[in-house]
Design an enzyme around this catalytic site. Structure first.
Site, PDB file in Angstrom:
ATOM      1  N   CYS A 175       1.249   2.333   7.573  1.00  0.00           N
ATOM      2  CA  CYS A 175       0.495   3.236   8.317  1.00  0.00           C
ATOM      3  C   CYS A 175      -0.760   3.809   7.563  1.00  0.00           C
ATOM      4  CB  CYS A 175       1.385   4.491   9.226  1.00  0.00           C
ATOM      5  SG  CYS A 175       2.482   5.571   8.061  1.00  0.00           S
ATOM      6  N   TRP A 176      -1.201   5.122   7.838  1.00  0.00           N
ATOM      7  CA  TRP A 176      -2.241   5.711   7.326  1.00  0.00           C
ATOM      8  C   TRP A 176      -2.054   6.012   5.976  1.00  0.00           C
ATOM      9  CZ3 TRP A 176      -7.339   5.598   7.616  1.00  0.00           C
ATOM     10  CH2 TRP A 176      -8.086   6.413   6.976  1.00  0.00           C
TER      11      TRP A 176
END
Length: 358
Positions: free
Chosen positions: A100-101
């Site tokens: 993810c980020w």
């Protein structure tokens, strides 16, 4: 860069383990994925664009606990949906890498569930931010080792077509305009193919450069610092400016014929074409622009392109950043017909003249 290595028993691993996985899964929102992602990654967002904004707003303005509880419910629903759809056919021994980020809750949730099922899932330590740092650091160093052979020449000489023929003939090429989805001039936007983001371009560029054999020369087209809205890394520009040069020369009638083929789509929206030319006011008089717009309206395509070449493109080329290329004074001139059907034969002739192994 020293990415975190995979440790036995850990559900996290670093970029050095990328090649060990069957699939890379990007669980960020569609908007984050569209901006940039690890090349080849599959997007399976655990929050939609709107849901991520909602959760972020709730976290900041209402309650972190309520935001986390709602976020967990939304993430769980999306993971359940994917288990019944896009991941339903994955075999028991499947090994996905999930990110993810920044390697937080979104990828951690999917990794945990996939491991409970029995898949050998791992979470990318640091998430997309680790990938982005890798791109920046590598592009600051890797291009310096490239042995560039730079194709120079005026607009319409067919440099891009020659570059593609060189690739088909077995030479190493770096197609910057292809990666940037732009021809690099005022009229260079491609129909129905918007440019990637700067970050997306840099990820694709890194992938292309890492695929090159540094022991072999690489053909590249001369470019300025910007291709449309995108900027080239400084290290790559320096490598190009230090490379050997080839002057690609084509006769004016062949150049006009080639431009008529390559830019035919501009005449499908003549009003837009005319408005685009207005951006040249300042370099050319308003009367000159009106004359060119009249040629568009009259369908006098060959006259228009000849006027553009002789009045705008060739003078601009003579003033251009080609002066930055150290090898230009010793450049070999290669006569090329961009309209001919024997493009591959012409490319092989250039390879032979340069004695470049293909």
């Amino acid at each position: 860069m020293n990415p975190t290595s995979h440790h036995q028993g850990s559900q996290r691993c670093g970029l050095d383990a990328l090649g060990q996985f069957d699939e890379i899964v990007d669980v960020r929102t569609p908007a984050e994925y569209a901006d940039d992602h690890i090349p080849g990654a599959l997007n399976a967002p655990v929050l939609s664009n709107e849901e991520r904004v909602l959760i972020g707003t709730m976290y900041a303005q209402e309650s972190p606990f309520k935001a986390t509880r709602l976020g967990a419910a939304l993430v769980a629903r999306h993971i359940a949906e994917y288990l019944e759809t896009i991941f339903a056919d994955r075999p028991r021994g499947w090994r996905p890498l999930i990110y993810c980020w920044r390697g937080g809750k979104r990828s951690g949730s999917m990794t945990a569930w996939f491991n409970l099922i029995g898949w050998k899932a791992r979470q990318l330590d640091g998430g997309y931010k680790t990938w982005r740092r890798h791109v920046i650091d590598t592009l600051a160093e890797r291009p310096a080792g490239l042995d560039c052979v730079v194709l120079t020449g005026p607009t319409g000489s067919g440099k891009t077509r020659l570059l593609q023929s060189l690739g088909a003939a077995g030479a190493q090429i770096l197609d910057l305009e292809g990666l940037a989805r732009h021809r690099g001039s005022l009229l260079g936007a491609l129909p129905d193919r918007p440019q990637p983001s700067q970050r997306g371009f840099e990820s694709a560029l890194l992938q292309a450069i890492e695929a090159l054999d540094p022991a072999r020369p690489v053909f590249v087209e001369a470019e300025s610092r910007r291709i449309g809205q995108l900027s080239l890394p400084e290290t790559l520009l320096r490598a190009m400016h230090a490379g050997r040069c080839v002057r690609v020369r084509a006769a004016l009638p062949q150049r006009i014929a080639f431009l008529l083929q390559d830019y035919a789509h501009l005449f499908e929206a003549p009003d837009d074409f005319g408005r685009t030319l207005e951006r040249l006011i300042g370099l050319h008089s308003r009367q000159t622009i009106r004359d060119w717009q009249a040629l568009i309206a009259a369908g006098r395509r060959a006259e228009l392109f000849q006027a553009l070449v002789e009045t705008h493109y060739d003078p601009a080329y003579r003033r251009s950043s080609d002066s930055h290329y150290a090898g230009l004074d010793q450049a070999m001139t290669f006569d090329y017909d961009p309209t001919a059907d024997d493009g591959h034969a012409q490319a092989r002739a250039l390879i032979a003249q340069l004695r470049v192994p293909a």
